[in-house]
Design a protein around this motif. Structure first.
Motif, PDB file in Angstrom:
ATOM      1  N   ALA A 123       0.792  -1.232   0.000  1.00 51.82           N
ATOM      2  CA  ALA A 123       0.000   0.000   0.000  1.00 51.82           C
ATOM      3  C   ALA A 123       0.825   1.283   0.000  1.00 51.82           C
ATOM      4  N   PRO A 124       1.688   1.543   0.989  1.00 47.83           N
ATOM      5  CA  PRO A 124       2.430   2.804   0.960  1.00 47.83           C
ATOM      6  C   PRO A 124       3.421   2.891  -0.189  1.00 47.83           C
ATOM      7  N   LEU A 125       3.943   1.741  -0.600  1.00 46.40           N
ATOM      8  CA  LEU A 125       4.907   1.742  -1.705  1.00 46.40           C
ATOM      9  C   LEU A 125       4.204   1.981  -3.044  1.00 46.40           C
ATOM     10  N   LEU A 126       2.953   1.527  -3.147  1.00 48.00           N
ATOM     11  CA  LEU A 126       2.167   1.815  -4.345  1.00 48.00           C
ATOM     12  C   LEU A 126       1.885   3.311  -4.437  1.00 48.00           C
ATOM     13  N   SER A 127       1.628   3.930  -3.300  1.00 42.29           N
ATOM     14  CA  SER A 127       1.437   5.381  -3.278  1.00 42.29           C
ATOM     15  C   SER A 127       2.680   6.095  -3.786  1.00 42.29           C
ATOM     16  N   ILE A 128       3.843   5.638  -3.328  1.00 46.84           N
ATOM     17  CA  ILE A 128       5.107   6.238  -3.772  1.00 46.84           C
ATOM     18  C   ILE A 128       5.301   6.016  -5.265  1.00 46.84           C
ATOM     19  N   LEU A 129       5.064   4.782  -5.730  1.00 46.51           N
ATOM     20  CA  LEU A 129       5.240   4.473  -7.147  1.00 46.51           C
ATOM     21  C   LEU A 129       4.294   5.291  -8.017  1.00 46.51           C
ATOM     22  N   ARG A 130       3.055   5.397  -7.608  1.00 43.53           N
ATOM     23  CA  ARG A 130       2.079   6.186  -8.373  1.00 43.53           C
ATOM     24  C   ARG A 130       2.487   7.655  -8.438  1.00 43.53           C
ATOM     25  N   GLN A 131       2.975   8.178  -7.323  1.00 46.65           N
ATOM     26  CA  GLN A 131       3.396   9.576  -7.307  1.00 46.65           C
ATOM     27  C   GLN A 131       4.601   9.796  -8.208  1.00 46.65           C
ATOM     28  N   LEU A 132       5.534   8.852  -8.196  1.00 51.53           N
ATOM     29  CA  LEU A 132       6.708   8.963  -9.060  1.00 51.53           C
ATOM     30  C   LEU A 132       6.303   8.980 -10.526  1.00 51.53           C
ATOM     31  N   ARG A 133       5.348   8.120 -10.870  1.00 57.67           N
ATOM     32  CA  ARG A 133       4.905   8.047 -12.271  1.00 57.67           C
ATOM     33  C   ARG A 133       4.115   9.291 -12.668  1.00 57.67           C
ATOM     34  N   LEU A 134       3.241   9.773 -11.800  1.00 50.46           N
ATOM     35  CA  LEU A 134       2.430  10.947 -12.135  1.00 50.46           C
ATOM     36  C   LEU A 134       3.269  12.220 -12.221  1.00 50.46           C
ATOM     37  N   SER A 135       4.306  12.291 -11.411  1.00 52.60           N
ATOM     38  CA  SER A 135       5.144  13.494 -11.400  1.00 52.60           C
ATOM     39  C   SER A 135       6.273  13.448 -12.418  1.00 52.60           C
ATOM     40  N   GLY A 136       6.400  12.325 -13.138  1.00 54.78           N
ATOM     41  CA  GLY A 136       7.452  12.213 -14.140  1.00 54.78           C
ATOM     42  C   GLY A 136       8.839  12.170 -13.549  1.00 54.78           C
ATOM     43  N   ASP A 137       8.972  11.592 -12.362  1.00 51.81           N
ATOM     44  CA  ASP A 137      10.273  11.523 -11.692  1.00 51.81           C
ATOM     45  C   ASP A 137      11.252  10.701 -12.527  1.00 51.81           C
ATOM     46  N   SER A 138      12.466  11.213 -12.664  1.00 50.03           N
ATOM     47  CA  SER A 138      13.453  10.566 -13.540  1.00 50.03           C
ATOM     48  C   SER A 138      14.304   9.521 -12.834  1.00 50.03           C
ATOM     49  N   ARG A 139      14.147   9.348 -11.534  1.00 50.29           N
ATOM     50  CA  ARG A 139      14.968   8.374 -10.809  1.00 50.29           C
ATOM     51  C   ARG A 139      14.601   6.938 -11.211  1.00 50.29           C
ATOM     52  N   LYS A 140      15.586   6.066 -11.195  1.00 48.23           N
ATOM     53  CA  LYS A 140      15.355   4.661 -11.487  1.00 48.23           C
ATOM     54  C   LYS A 140      14.572   4.028 -10.336  1.00 48.23           C
ATOM     55  N   VAL A 141      13.682   3.101 -10.688  1.00 46.17           N
ATOM     56  CA  VAL A 141      12.845   2.444  -9.688  1.00 46.17           C
ATOM     57  C   VAL A 141      12.806   0.943  -9.955  1.00 46.17           C
ATOM     58  N   LYS A 142      12.991   0.163  -8.897  1.00 43.57           N
ATOM     59  CA  LYS A 142      12.800  -1.280  -8.964  1.00 43.57           C
ATOM     60  C   LYS A 142      11.848  -1.691  -7.846  1.00 43.57           C
ATOM     61  N   VAL A 143      10.883  -2.550  -8.193  1.00 45.98           N
ATOM     62  CA  VAL A 143       9.854  -2.961  -7.241  1.00 45.98           C
ATOM     63  C   VAL A 143       9.966  -4.457  -6.976  1.00 45.98           C
ATOM     64  N   PHE A 144       9.960  -4.829  -5.700  1.00 42.44           N
ATOM     65  CA  PHE A 144       9.904  -6.227  -5.287  1.00 42.44           C
ATOM     66  C   PHE A 144       8.569  -6.420  -4.566  1.00 42.44           C
ATOM     67  N   TYR A 145       7.815  -7.419  -5.007  1.00 48.76           N
ATOM     68  CA  TYR A 145       6.480  -7.621  -4.436  1.00 48.76           C
ATOM     69  C   TYR A 145       6.310  -9.097  -4.121  1.00 48.76           C
ATOM     70  N   GLY A 146       6.307  -9.438  -2.822  1.00 50.64           N
ATOM     71  CA  GLY A 146       6.206 -10.827  -2.406  1.00 50.64           C
ATOM     72  C   GLY A 146       4.831 -11.196  -1.893  1.00 50.64           C
ATOM     73  N   ASN A 147       4.383 -12.410  -2.240  1.00 47.25           N
ATOM     74  CA  ASN A 147       3.123 -12.961  -1.755  1.00 47.25           C
ATOM     75  C   ASN A 147       3.274 -14.466  -1.598  1.00 47.25           C
ATOM     76  N   ARG A 148       2.262 -15.080  -1.001  1.00 44.97           N
ATOM     77  CA  ARG A 148       2.292 -16.534  -0.880  1.00 44.97           C
ATOM     78  C   ARG A 148       1.854 -17.196  -2.178  1.00 44.97           C
ATOM     79  N   ALA A 149       0.700 -16.763  -2.726  1.00 41.23           N
ATOM     80  CA  ALA A 149       0.130 -17.397  -3.912  1.00 41.23           C
ATOM     81  C   ALA A 149      -0.165 -16.363  -4.986  1.00 41.23           C
TER      82      ALA A 149
END
Length: 434
Positions: free
Chosen positions: A322-348
């Motif tokens: 949840a909070p990381l999705l908020s950060i990712l969405r803000q980065l995309r909407l603001s056109g931030d030029s920094r590199k981003v890598k996302v790790f998303y773990g779940n059971r299934a």
């Protein structure tokens, strides 16, 4: 500088009664008796300042973060408990009985006034119970709202008992200056409770929200979106959280902390990613559009705004997305030029939320129980996985932001430190302690 200033302010507040007691002075006593008094004074002042630490202070939350605040709260509560438990035993061997004509200052005598001693004894018995119940809250299985109410009432009762005991049984507490110091600190503690349970609810009445949608994301995860009703909304940073109250009056204890998953740049509507766990969350799917909601916040400092690092790693486990999705969405909407890598773990695989929005570029999906046809990573987000993704330079230069199960965050934090990542570039948020 802000964390340092807050630490200094804490130390000043906690040691103030001890310093004033030393200034008040008195006839010299044996070292063990002075140590007993000192530990009792420190224990009481630490307990009172704990009210402020846990009192939803936005200054503290934004300055050092909820992670550090809650860990510090736990550490200081347990330290105060140790000091309090030791306090009476260090008086052993001290003459007892009534006041002696040759000892008008009670430098060598402990009072036998049972009313003054009884409040100390009661607090002595209640304090371990309060701490142990907090440590075992999850294992005991009672409702969060019940525990929160009992914890607040118990802490306030202990503070009042100790105030009476300190002023009427303490050698230093009975001095007028010290009495005023203890009254002021107790008032500060009680004021922090009044703020949370009276002032904030009254202010919330003027800023209601309405549920605009409830959408099922996965079999046990939902997205709840609220819109401001008659006001401009909430100014927040991507990654922060609020206390959410849905369908109850502002004075209800049925409010819970949830991270915001929408971006500030997306508009006044605010969305939350909620997992069914118990109590309120079990009925999340039954909430109807138009239901009144109240928000208290924002809190937390899980933010990458204005940071200088060239890259951002977002590491999420389950609903910690949840909070990381908020950060990712803000980065995309603001056109931030920094590199981003996302790790998303779940059971299934069926637990993966927002998969279409996240996409596959620079997103690493990890399943602990993957199906046979799974093409992503299997197992857990750990050091070995990160070593395959990040270079040595990225470990040293990027900022790593985490939210998820404690075991995952502990493993990742340990590995990052081992690989040379500076601690100020490791950000994390937890809502479960002990």
């Amino acid at each position: 500088m802000k964390p340092l200033l807050l630490i200094v302010a804490y130390l000043v507040a906690v040691t103030l009664p001890l310093a004033v007691s030393a200034w008040v002075g008195g006839p010299p006593r044996a070292f063990h008796q002075e140590l007993a008094s000192g530990l009792g004074i420190l224990a009481f002042s630490m307990i009172l300042i704990e009210f402020v630490l846990s009192g939803r202070s936005k200054t503290i939350s934004r300055g050092i973060g909820m992670d550090v605040t809650m860990r510090f709260h736990q550490l200081m509560a347990r330290t105060a408990l140790v000091f309090a438990l030791l306090h009476p035993f260090l008086y052993l061997g001290t003459p007892s009985g009534g006041q002696r004509p040759w000892d008008p200052t009670r430098a060598l005598t402990i009072t036998t006034d049972f009313s003054a001693l009884s409040t100390g004894i009661a607090a002595y018995l209640l304090l371990p119970s309060l701490v142990l119940l907090a440590i075992g809250r999850t294992q005991l299985g009672y409702k969060y709202e019940t525990w929160r109410l009992l914890h607040g009432i118990g802490a306030l009762l202990i503070a009042l008992l100790l105030l009476h005991h300190t002023v009427y049984a303490g050698r230093y507490g009975s001095e007028p200056v010290m009495t005023w110091v203890w009254l002021a600190l107790t008032g500060l503690a009680a004021g922090s409770l009044l703020k949370v349970y009276l002032v904030v609810p009254l202010l919330q009445k003027a800023r209601p929200w309405r549920v605009s949608s409830v959408v099922q994301l996965t079999p046990r995860q939902w997205e709840v979106t609220v819109t401001p009703d008659g006001h401009q909304g909430l100014a927040f940073k991507a990654g922060q959280f609020v206390w959410l109250n849905v369908g109850h009056n502002t004075f209800s204890m049925k409010e819970n902390p949830f991270s915001i998953c929408s971006a500030p740049a997306a508009g006044p509507e605010i969305s939350f990613m909620v997992k069914e766990r118990g109590d309120f969350t079990c009925s999340i799917g039954q909430i109807e559009a138009g239901t009144t909601a109240y928000l208290d916040g924002p809190y937390g400092n899980l933010s990458v705004d204005n940071r200088p690092e060239p890259g951002i790693a977002l590491i999420a486990g389950g609903v910690g997305l949840a909070p990381l999705l908020s950060i990712l969405r803000q980065l995309r909407l603001s056109g931030d030029s920094r590199k981003v890598k996302v790790f998303y773990g779940n059971r299934a695989v069926e637990q993966i939320a927002y998969r279409e929005e996240l996409g596959s570029e620079d997103v690493v999906y990890v399943l602990s129980e993957p199906p046979e046809a799974w093409q992503g990573e299997a197992g857990f987000i750990d050091g070995a996985l990160m070593d395959r993704i990040f270079s040595e330079q990225e470990f040293g230069e990027w900022v790593f932001v985490m939210c998820g199960p404690a075991a995952m965050m502990d493993a990742v934090e340990d590995h990052l430190i081992e690989r040379g990542t500076p601690s100020h570039r490791i950000l994390s948020e937890r809502f479960d302690y002990d």
